[in-house]
Design a protein around this motif. Structure first.
Motif, mmCIF file in Angstrom:
data_model
loop_
_atom_site.group_PDB
_atom_site.id
_atom_site.type_symbol
_atom_site.label_atom_id
_atom_site.label_comp_id
_atom_site.label_asym_id
_atom_site.label_seq_id
_atom_site.Cartn_x
_atom_site.Cartn_y
_atom_site.Cartn_z
ATOM 1 N N ILE A 248 -5.440 -30.916 -51.829
ATOM 2 C CA ILE A 248 -6.067 -29.826 -51.084
ATOM 3 C C ILE A 248 -5.245 -29.691 -49.798
ATOM 4 O O ILE A 248 -4.073 -29.390 -49.858
ATOM 5 N N LYS A 249 -5.816 -29.992 -48.647
ATOM 6 C CA LYS A 249 -5.065 -29.786 -47.404
ATOM 7 C C LYS A 249 -4.502 -31.070 -46.818
ATOM 8 O O LYS A 249 -3.709 -31.027 -45.895
ATOM 9 N N PHE B 135 0.979 -23.018 -55.359
ATOM 10 C CA PHE B 135 -0.035 -22.750 -54.333
ATOM 11 C C PHE B 135 -1.141 -21.888 -54.932
ATOM 12 O O PHE B 135 -1.067 -20.669 -54.924
ATOM 13 N N LEU B 136 -2.176 -22.531 -55.474
ATOM 14 C CA LEU B 136 -3.310 -21.773 -55.997
ATOM 15 C C LEU B 136 -4.186 -21.277 -54.853
ATOM 16 O O LEU B 136 -4.771 -20.200 -54.945
ATOM 17 N N ALA B 137 -4.302 -22.078 -53.830
ATOM 18 C CA ALA B 137 -5.099 -21.707 -52.659
ATOM 19 C C ALA B 137 -4.191 -21.712 -51.450
ATOM 20 O O ALA B 137 -3.678 -22.757 -51.061
ATOM 21 N N SER B 138 -3.970 -20.541 -50.875
ATOM 22 C CA SER B 138 -3.095 -20.427 -49.716
ATOM 23 C C SER B 138 -3.863 -19.887 -48.525
ATOM 24 O O SER B 138 -4.698 -18.995 -48.664
ATOM 25 N N VAL C 152 3.750 -21.384 -43.606
ATOM 26 C CA VAL C 152 5.177 -21.576 -43.355
ATOM 27 C C VAL C 152 5.488 -23.070 -43.247
ATOM 28 O O VAL C 152 6.512 -23.545 -43.765
ATOM 29 N N GLN C 153 4.600 -23.824 -42.611
ATOM 30 C CA GLN C 153 4.780 -25.278 -42.537
ATOM 31 C C GLN C 153 4.698 -25.902 -43.923
ATOM 32 O O GLN C 153 5.469 -26.804 -44.262
ATOM 33 N N ARG C 154 3.760 -25.400 -44.725
ATOM 34 C CA ARG C 154 3.610 -25.929 -46.086
ATOM 35 C C ARG C 154 4.879 -25.684 -46.895
ATOM 36 O O ARG C 154 5.352 -26.557 -47.609
ATOM 37 N N ILE D 200 8.017 -28.374 -48.683
ATOM 38 C CA ILE D 200 8.576 -28.328 -50.032
ATOM 39 C C ILE D 200 10.095 -28.195 -49.985
ATOM 40 O O ILE D 200 10.806 -28.695 -50.859
ATOM 41 N N LEU D 201 10.615 -27.524 -48.963
ATOM 42 C CA LEU D 201 12.049 -27.234 -48.900
ATOM 43 C C LEU D 201 12.861 -28.322 -48.195
ATOM 44 O O LEU D 201 14.071 -28.167 -48.032
ATOM 45 N N ARG D 202 12.230 -29.383 -47.769
ATOM 46 C CA ARG D 202 12.986 -30.445 -47.089
ATOM 47 C C ARG D 202 14.036 -31.049 -48.011
ATOM 48 O O ARG D 202 13.823 -31.200 -49.212
#
Length: 224
Positions: free
Chosen positions: A101-102, A118-121, A129-131, A135-137
């Motif tokens: 979840i979060k 991302f089912l729940a955004s 944007v932080q989320r 993922i892109l790190r």
């Protein structure tokens, strides 16, 4: 409504919260997720995150496991002692899929993540944007990351309701797609749905632009 009627404001806020929860838990998102995973070769999947809404995590974890994936939930039910073990197993590939979840937003580092759903955004630009950034790190084990952000485009509703919902969904699409390899094909798919309502311009409205517009409208309504 009268801007002095605080009860009406509270009622509207409560209805907005309920609508947001309905959108985040839409059955079609869940069905689409299972359809996508059902087409995958189990052994080809690794380092994958699924973000879902509160109340969905157990069902999604169970259904993904039924498809043969090694999956674990990652929420407040998991105590701090076991979180480190779970993340290590995820990094090594023992756990293929984490359903969260979060709590994965709260200082947890998972740079090995290769795919995220991302089912729940949230509609908060800073949060999503932080989320995405998590993922892109960079990681030694990847050179590309895949992000699937599930967008709601309602059917059989009034023009006003359609625009209201889509106006909240599109800023994420605008932000995510403009840096994506598949930007143009993604925009073409979305455009086919928006052009019917003359709303294709929403694909270019970035999150902070929408946020500032909402802030200005709120100030005007309240006489600031």
């Amino acid at each position: 409504m009268s801007k002095e009627d605080k009860n009406n404001d509270e009622d509207i806020e409560e209805l907005n919260r309920k609508r947001s929860l309905i959108l985040s838990k839409a059955t079609s998102k869940f069905e689409k997720l299972l359809e996508m995973f059902g087409k995958k070769n189990v052994e080809d999947v690794s380092h994958t995150l699924i973000y879902c809404a509160p109340g969905q995590i157990d069902e999604i974890t169970f259904e993904i496991s039924k498809l043969g994936f090694r999956v674990h939930k990652f929420n407040s039910d998991v105590d701090l002692k076991n979180r480190g073990k779970i993340l290590k197993a995820f990094e090594s590939g023992q756990i293929q899929v984490l359903v969260a979840i979060k709590c994965l937003d709260e200082g947890v580092d998972v740079p090995s993540t290769k795919a995220a759903y991302f089912l729940a955004s949230t509609s908060n630009p800073r949060e999503f944007v932080q989320r995405r950034g998590r993922i892109l790190r960079k990681s030694a084990s990847k050179n590309i990351a895949e992000i699937y952000d599930f967008v709601i485009l309602p059917q059989n509703v009034s023009e006003g309701t359609f625009k209201s919902i889509v106006s909240k969904e599109m800023p994420r699409f605008a932000e995510f797609s403009r840096y994506s390899i598949n930007e143009y094909s993604a925009r073409e798919i979305i455009r086919n749905h928006l052009i019917i309502h003359d709303l294709e311009y929403l694909m270019d409205k970035l999150p902070w632009e929408v946020y500032n517009e909402m802030k200005e409208n709120w100030s005007e309504m309240n006489g600031y």
